[in-house]
Design a protein around this motif. Sequence first.
Motif, PDB file in Angstrom:
ATOM      1  N   THR A 181     -27.768 -56.038  -0.256  1.00 17.53           N
ATOM      2  CA  THR A 181     -26.954 -57.009  -1.275  1.00 17.53           C
ATOM      3  C   THR A 181     -27.801 -58.146  -1.714  1.00 17.53           C
TER       4      THR A 181
ATOM      5  N   TYR B  14     -31.770 -46.797 -13.505  1.00 13.75           N
ATOM      6  CA  TYR B  14     -31.399 -47.945 -13.964  1.00 13.75           C
ATOM      7  C   TYR B  14     -30.238 -48.653 -15.499  1.00 13.75           C
TER       8      TYR B  14
ATOM      9  N   LYS C 150     -26.195 -50.314 -14.568  1.00 13.99           N
ATOM     10  CA  LYS C 150     -26.413 -50.706 -13.205  1.00 13.99           C
ATOM     11  C   LYS C 150     -26.932 -52.182 -13.627  1.00 13.99           C
ATOM     12  N   ASP C 151     -26.390 -52.920 -12.881  1.00 13.12           N
ATOM     13  CA  ASP C 151     -26.673 -54.159 -12.725  1.00 13.12           C
ATOM     14  C   ASP C 151     -28.423 -54.520 -12.084  1.00 13.12           C
ATOM     15  N   ILE C 152     -28.558 -53.976 -12.831  1.00 11.50           N
ATOM     16  CA  ILE C 152     -30.470 -54.362 -13.345  1.00 11.50           C
ATOM     17  C   ILE C 152     -31.245 -54.758 -14.551  1.00 11.50           C
TER      18      ILE C 152
ATOM     19  N   ARG D 189     -33.278 -59.134  -4.413  1.00 18.66           N
ATOM     20  CA  ARG D 189     -33.605 -59.276  -5.698  1.00 18.66           C
ATOM     21  C   ARG D 189     -34.686 -59.294  -6.256  1.00 18.66           C
TER      22      ARG D 189
ATOM     23  N   LYS E 169     -29.598 -48.528  -0.519  1.00 14.57           N
ATOM     24  CA  LYS E 169     -28.445 -48.607  -0.555  1.00 14.57           C
ATOM     25  C   LYS E 169     -27.574 -49.727   0.499  1.00 14.57           C
ATOM     26  N   ASN E 170     -26.601 -50.408  -0.455  1.00 11.60           N
ATOM     27  CA  ASN E 170     -26.229 -52.129   0.392  1.00 11.60           C
ATOM     28  C   ASN E 170     -27.083 -53.138   0.487  1.00 11.60           C
TER      29      ASN E 170
ATOM     30  N   GLY F 260     -24.946 -50.353  -4.902  1.00 10.29           N
ATOM     31  CA  GLY F 260     -24.669 -51.219  -4.227  1.00 10.29           C
ATOM     32  C   GLY F 260     -25.875 -52.573  -4.343  1.00 10.29           C
ATOM     33  N   ALA F 261     -26.865 -52.384  -4.822  1.00 14.46           N
ATOM     34  CA  ALA F 261     -27.409 -53.853  -4.921  1.00 14.46           C
ATOM     35  C   ALA F 261     -27.087 -54.650  -5.887  1.00 14.46           C
ATOM     36  N   THR F 262     -26.936 -55.531  -6.330  1.00 11.47           N
ATOM     37  CA  THR F 262     -26.983 -55.981  -7.429  1.00 11.47           C
ATOM     38  C   THR F 262     -27.696 -57.070  -7.512  1.00 11.47           C
ATOM     39  N   ASN F 263     -27.699 -57.929  -9.012  1.00 13.70           N
ATOM     40  CA  ASN F 263     -28.212 -58.843  -9.222  1.00 13.70           C
ATOM     41  C   ASN F 263     -29.823 -58.491  -8.925  1.00 13.70           C
TER      42      ASN F 263
END
Length: 122
Positions: free
Chosen positions: A60, A107, A110-112, A63, A57-58, A81-84
């Motif tokens: 950020t 997934y 989400k931004d996965i 990658r 979580k978070n 909260g993980a992006t890209n």
Amino acid sequence: MKTFQNCSGLTEIHLPEPAITSGGFTSINQNLFDGCTNLETVNLRYGITQIAKEAFKNCTSLRSLYIPVTTNNIHVDAFIGATNLTVTCPIIGDEPSKWGSSGKTWYEGKDITLIKYVPFVR
């Protein structure tokens, strides 16, 4: 167990296989890496069986994450909260073999980005 929670100095995790298969841990517990805002790369080795709710979580800056074929349970909210994030995971048939709880995937929506591989079973 929240050993690394909010550890901003942590940038990479590479778990050596012997530490896991010789009686070491087999799961990434809830909130274990929550708030590790500078964590970029995680390589989970053979033997990890589950990734719990909000484990990353978070994170950020995360990658890149490698999931081994032994992982059979990933909570739907493991990467909130993980992006890209790019996740390399095994496939069985046409779908990733790792489904989240309640039949929802961990997934979708989400931004996965998924990179799928055909597992080599030992």
